[in-house]
Scaffold this active site. Sequence first.
Site, short mmCIF file in Angstrom:
data_model
loop_
_atom_site.label_atom_id
_atom_site.label_comp_id
_atom_site.label_asym_id
_atom_site.label_seq_id
_atom_site.Cartn_x
_atom_site.Cartn_y
_atom_site.Cartn_z
N HIS A 122 0.88 -1.01 -0.52
CA HIS A 122 0.00 -0.06 0.19
C HIS A 122 1.11 1.08 -0.40
O HIS A 122 0.38 1.88 0.07
CB HIS A 122 -0.73 -0.26 1.23
CG HIS A 122 -1.52 -1.47 0.94
ND1 HIS A 122 -1.32 -1.98 2.08
CD2 HIS A 122 -2.98 -1.67 1.11
CE1 HIS A 122 -2.60 -3.40 1.85
NE2 HIS A 122 -3.27 -3.17 0.98
N GLY A 123 2.11 1.27 -0.36
CA GLY A 123 2.64 2.39 -0.52
C GLY A 123 3.54 2.57 1.04
O GLY A 123 4.23 3.61 0.93
#
Lengths: 416, 185, 265
Positions: free
Chosen positions: B150-151
């Site tokens: 999710h970064g």
Amino acid sequence: MSASNTTNTDRPAGKGVVDWIDYRLPIFTFMKHQLDEYPTPKNLNYFWNFGSLAGLVLVIMIVTGVTLAMQYTPHVDMAFDSIERIMRDVNYGWLIRYLHMNGASMFFAVVYIHIFRGLYYGSYKPPREVLWWLGVVILLLMMATAFMGYVLPWGQMSFWGATVITNLFSAIPLVGDSIVTWLWGGFSVDNPTLNRFFSLHYLLPFVIVGVVFLHLWALHVHGSNNPLGIDRKSPKDSIPFHPYYTAKDAFGTAVFLLIYLGLVFYAPEALGNTDNNIPADPLQTPASIVPEWYLLPFYAILRSVPNILFIEAKLAGVIAMLGSILLLLFLPWLDKSPVRSANFRPIYRVLFWIFLADCLVLGWVGSQHPEGLPLILGRIGTVYYFLHFLVLLPLVSRIEKPRPLPESISQPVLKA
Amino acid sequence: MSDSAHAAAPSHQDGETRRDFLTLVATAAAGVGAAAALWPFISSMNPSKDVLAISTSDVDLSPVELGQRITVKWRGKPVFIVHRTPEQIATAEKDDTSDTLIDPQPDEKRVQKPEWLIVVGVCTHLGCVPLGQTDQQPHGEFGGWFCPCHGSQYDISGRVRHGPAPKNLVVPTYKFTSDTAVTIG
Amino acid sequence: MKRLIPITLMAAGVAAIAALATPAFSQETQNQKEPRDGEFSFEGPFGTYDRAALQRGFQIYKEVCSTCHAMKYIHFRDLGPNGPNGGIGFSDPEVRALASQVQVSDGPNDQGEMFERPGRPSDRFKAPFANDQAARAANNGALPKDLSIIIKGRPHGSNYVYSLLSGYEDAPANVKVPNGLYYNPYFPGGFIAMPPPLSQGAVSFADGTPSSVDQMAHDVVTFLTWASEPDLEQRKSLGLKVMVFLVLLTGLAFAVKRKVWADVH
């Protein structure tokens, strides 16, 4: 969730929750009826404790079994190791395992006494025939569960006991060998067999729970039998189950626990076979293959039967063994005496004790090699077993003159 | 269970407080016994002795060169060990006051020896293993790790600098048994 | 009077079951001498393991038996304070030292190869042979059994192994001992493939205990019983508490039952 949303505004406010649930699922009313209002004969002796004890042991077996299943691995390469891990590394693993192992023995001990109580006091007679049948079904399920459970540790006796008993199915004409292969999932007892036995061993106890529920339901239709064997005639003959029999059952439970836990803590392997502490070796058969004590009488019957006419010994033995249990289903029609309790049937009473002795002798026979004295006794014992049910009981129940029955439970005639 | 104590009001209400007291004591004793009997079952589900025995991992740090990152397994999870260069240490300490710290924590509180960063390589968002242990993998903008799920991005002290992860990479309990050996757990 | 018959017969039934339960019933009793009573400290409801004997027994296993016999269910950590019942009396550093004396196979490493490393407390005792076939090959076809649960795996466990180890003797004049076997009256059949493992003075004990065959047999059986039944002390001590509690509870339950039934009787 206040009391105002119930229709029972005359109940004390504190019971609001109970009533709310009860209105939607009358479980509290049900329990109150079964405990406080269910009429139980006032003259039950301690042999009537064994039903509730059996229920308790069933719960103990399920709780210990589920806990063990969290740590057990049902694979031939790991089963024995996983149990050693339970015994050594799992916190209280040794305790839970010994509870389960000895619980099985206690389960059968309790159930056998429960059955013999039924035999003595005529609890199988009308209107309790279906109750009796459900009991026989429970016994069969217990035997299957215990047999499969014993295989799971994958010790020498596990493996060879499984081999001997599954091989019996090859006695069935025509399809026998296919059935055995199907049972094994292979060409000998091996991993597929172990895995499926684990699955079924986990399943069957819950089937037993279901049948026990039916058994209790059937019981509650007409209520318990009693040592006099005569029906309840008036409210004077009975007392509410609670608190009288709850208190008595509690005391019986305490005594039972003393025996059971005494075994668990001080002689945990006394009833077992040391060979099962040796890992299974398909290439080496133990000197004698013996089941656990509670299956010994049936094992004796199995091995006593020789070739009969055109039926070979193996098949004849299987038929006899199965027959010995299925015969119980016909008991209400084999013994047609209208008098239930052996207390008033002097001849039947003698037959009962002889039958009990016969079962004990068969048990001993089952533990010995089938040769010499054990073989002779086994054959006599097996013949007598069937004689008892098929000849003696029908005969005696027709010709016997019973003692006069008391007026009622609350006014028993003292010994004449 | 205790219901039977006050539900044991039978039809004979003779005011036998002695009987009720006895029943109360007996029921209470049985209850205590039942509760005590429950404990072994609950305890059996706790980590067993063999699981506890391998709950520590010994790591030999001597082959880990300056600037190198290694991954070791501990309790079934990856642990990132970085032999930090002086530049990396300086960057980590300078960022103590950065306003992109989502979970502020000074670097010196996250290491026992500044040149050895030891953190559990599990993203505090939803548990993926962040990338950055090899040169080919992305490190994110802060020189640490980048979680591809999710970064989330972590810096060279293992602190989360870009979400959605809420917390810094966990620093496990560890102990240096010598200058070049550490026991985790 | 009428109650006596059912009760006596039930007692007889229980006695019958108890008689059936004795291990003798399913074992070969011909050609096997009854084991001697080792009078061990762990027998009886209050038995415990003699720590000194445990350590001597472990030493015997290590120096004599482990050449051929594995004990795969015992880990080094079992010997220390985290072991069952506090182990056999070794401290954590001693356990670590014992473990590290052994080279254990581990791997594969990043090159895909297995390698050897010093043992850790979490490792199992190292087996002397890689597998059963190797064990047989080194022992004229006979398989030295794993000793982890040998005591539970034989009828009369402790007494049997004790008698066996200290029971080697010359065969009677009329008995011919087959080649490669040794005479031992306690072994089923009388002929065992294992040569007498214990001889006077084979092991020297740090605590100065004289190492007679009987003493060594006694001590190694104590250790082997601990290995088979590590739960023994905890089981008996917890059992005592449970029994006392149950006796009290039974008394209370009986009193309640009598009180509840007072108006019916």
